[in-house]
Design an enzyme around this catalytic site. Structure first.
Site, PDB file in Angstrom:
ATOM      1  N   LYS A  47     -11.753   2.445   3.121  1.00 45.19           N
ATOM      2  CA  LYS A  47     -11.071   1.402   2.337  1.00 45.19           C
ATOM      3  C   LYS A  47      -9.986   0.739   3.185  1.00 45.19           C
ATOM      4  O   LYS A  47      -9.581   1.295   4.225  1.00 45.19           O
ATOM      5  CB  LYS A  47     -10.459   2.026   1.077  1.00 45.19           C
ATOM      6  CG  LYS A  47      -9.400   3.084   1.342  1.00 45.19           C
ATOM      7  CD  LYS A  47      -9.034   3.825   0.063  1.00 45.19           C
ATOM      8  CE  LYS A  47      -7.987   4.901   0.337  1.00 45.19           C
ATOM      9  NZ  LYS A  47      -7.755   5.768  -0.820  1.00 45.19           N
ATOM     10  N   TYR A  66      17.688 -14.226  13.585  1.00 43.49           N
ATOM     11  CA  TYR A  66      18.150 -14.828  12.332  1.00 43.49           C
ATOM     12  C   TYR A  66      19.348 -14.094  11.752  1.00 43.49           C
ATOM     13  O   TYR A  66      19.424 -12.868  11.806  1.00 43.49           O
ATOM     14  CB  TYR A  66      17.023 -14.810  11.307  1.00 43.49           C
ATOM     15  CG  TYR A  66      15.958 -15.846  11.564  1.00 43.49           C
ATOM     16  CD1 TYR A  66      16.258 -17.210  11.550  1.00 43.49           C
ATOM     17  CD2 TYR A  66      14.654 -15.462  11.823  1.00 43.49           C
ATOM     18  CE1 TYR A  66      15.279 -18.159  11.788  1.00 43.49           C
ATOM     19  CE2 TYR A  66      13.668 -16.398  12.056  1.00 43.49           C
ATOM     20  CZ  TYR A  66      13.989 -17.756  12.044  1.00 43.49           C
ATOM     21  OH  TYR A  66      13.023 -18.692  12.276  1.00 43.49           O
TER      22      TYR A  66
HETATM   23  C1  LIG Z   1      -7.918   7.088  -0.299  1.00 42.47           C
HETATM   24  C2  LIG Z   1      -8.672   8.155  -0.988  1.00 42.47           C
HETATM   25  C3  LIG Z   1      -9.144   9.272  -0.284  1.00 42.47           C
HETATM   26  C4  LIG Z   1      -8.776   9.571   1.155  1.00 42.47           C
HETATM   27  O1  LIG Z   1      -7.490  10.160   1.160  1.00 42.47           O
HETATM   28  P1  LIG Z   1      -6.810  10.621   2.541  1.00 42.47           P
HETATM   29  O2  LIG Z   1      -5.527  11.254   2.105  1.00 42.47           O
HETATM   30  O3  LIG Z   1      -6.575   9.384   3.328  1.00 42.47           O
HETATM   31  O4  LIG Z   1      -7.746  11.541   3.198  1.00 42.47           O
HETATM   32  C5  LIG Z   1      -9.954  10.169  -0.959  1.00 42.47           C
HETATM   33  N1  LIG Z   1     -10.253   9.985  -2.259  1.00 42.47           N
HETATM   34  C6  LIG Z   1      -9.806   8.934  -2.980  1.00 42.47           C
HETATM   35  C7  LIG Z   1     -10.193   8.808  -4.400  1.00 42.47           C
HETATM   36  C8  LIG Z   1      -8.988   7.986  -2.371  1.00 42.47           C
HETATM   37  O5  LIG Z   1      -8.529   6.959  -3.090  1.00 42.47           O
END
Ligand SMILES: *Cc1c(COP(=O)(O)O)cnc(C)c1O
Length: 369
Positions: free
Chosen positions: A37, A263
């Protein structure tokens, strides 16, 4: 020196493979879902997704339907679980054969209508159970109604049941994690008994895999650890950083007592100071919260603090004590100077820093795997 982009994110496939193997060795023979993701945690979801499949990932996980569609369009064939499918994109979910996480009755009913409209039966779903995160998922008290829904129609095929751990990387919360594991077992047993025994159960994220390998069930979901970050020192130990954000000094300038930088004149020199301007800023993902000595970059192995406010396209660092030239390479964060090192005041976590590298920064793949 090859003339590439000054600011780029270098991605090391060898490190990715090392992390994949390390996680696999934690839970031998248990299938791994590669979580890609948010552009594979700020890298590149298509390139990384394909690599992970090549290394042996049997599933990929994304947050949104759009992210899954992108993988399908690029030819990814493995099952793709969508953690947070949005109702308005359901048509695409069906069209591209993505698996939804079903987390409440509202979503279940909307999906059912969509399946009816499209004359689809036995559509694969994964049911999400809330075991203590209190974010998304059915509670244990919903189980009997859920079982009725799943057995009373032929719309769905229960292919997976999962939950998410809240604090698996915090040893002080191990009792809570154990409680989540127990609740999950109760839900899995109930669904096995009353719906079907033919589904996979999965609970662990990276910290689950690294800190609670006994809770692997039938699959694990690996995210941050694949990219080289753990949630505590112990988890971090043998992981290798995958992405390094690099740039080059655009300009060097000597300033004197009373001169200011950037800035709002937030930095004022109290002595002769050498300032290096770097061609990346908040539009590239380095938030303004890191200005004014809250973070440091690495250059010739030495640390240089950010001075003054971070600008949109540039930031300035103090290099008074570092022998350097215009064009010299700077490591913002990556292998030898991690996101944790950069974020000196621990205002954030590696997850946030790495996922924020904006899409205008070129991704460069080291073909070393
Ligand atoms: C993002 C996510 C993961 C992965 O989690 P990590 O801590 O990055 O390993 C796993 N399961 C779900 C449902 C997630 O949203």
């Amino acid at each position: 020196m090859a003339k590439g982009e000054e600011t780029r994110l270098e991605i090391d496939f060898k490190a990715l493979r090392h992390n994949f193997i390390l996680l696999q060795n934690q839970v031998p023979k248990v299938p791994i879902m590669g979580v890609v993701k948010a552009f594979a945690y700020g890298t590149d979801s298509v390139v990384i997704g394909k690599k992970l499949v090549k290394f042996g990932a049997t599933y990929l996980g994304v947050a949104y339907i759009k992210e899954g569609v992108r993988l399908r369009k690029e030819g990814v064939k493995v099952p793709i679980l969508v953690f947070y499918p949005q109702l308005k994109d359901l048509r695409k979910l069906l069209e591209y054969n993505l698996i939804p996480s079903v987390y409440n009755f509202h979503f279940l009913n909307e999906l059912k209508s969509s399946l009816t409209q499209n004359q689809k039966k036995h559509f694969p779903i994964h049911i999400k159970i809330n075991t203590g995160m209190n974010r998304l998922g059915f509670d244990l008290k919903d189980l009997s109604q859920l079982q009725d829904e799943l057995t009373s129609s032929n719309h769905f095929k229960l292919e997976g049941v999962f939950s998410h751990l809240s604090a698996a990387g915090m040893p002080t919360e191990d009792a809570f994690t154990k409680q989540q594991i127990e609740k999950f077992k109760i839900a899995v047993e109930a669904l096995k008994k009353n719906v079907t025994s033919d589904f996979i159960a999965h609970l662990s994220n990276s910290s689950g895999i690294l800190s609670h390998p006994e809770a692997a069930f039938d699959m694990v979901r690996a995210g941050i650890a694949l990219y080289g970050y753990g949630n505590n020192i112990n988890e971090q130990k043998n992981l290798q950083i995958v992405a390094s954000l690099k740039t080059r000094i655009a300009q060097l300038r000597e300033i004197h007592q009373g001169d200011s930088v950037g800035y709002d004149r937030k930095f004022k020199a109290t002595k002769t100071t050498i300032i290096a301007t770097l061609p990346l800023g908040y539009a590239d993902g380095i938030s303004r919260i890191y200005g004014n000595h809250k973070a440091e970059v690495s250059l010739h192995g030495k640390k240089a603090p950010i001075v003054g406010n971070v600008c949109m396209d540039t930031l300035m660092v103090d290099v008074t004590d570092i022998d350097c030239r215009e064009g010299d390479e700077v490591l913002v964060f990556g292998k030898k100077h991690t996101a944790l090192d950069f974020d000196k005041e621990k205002q954030s976590i590696p997850y946030e820093l790495i996922t924020r590298i904006s899409q205008r920064v070129s991704r460069v793949f080291l073909e070393n795997e």
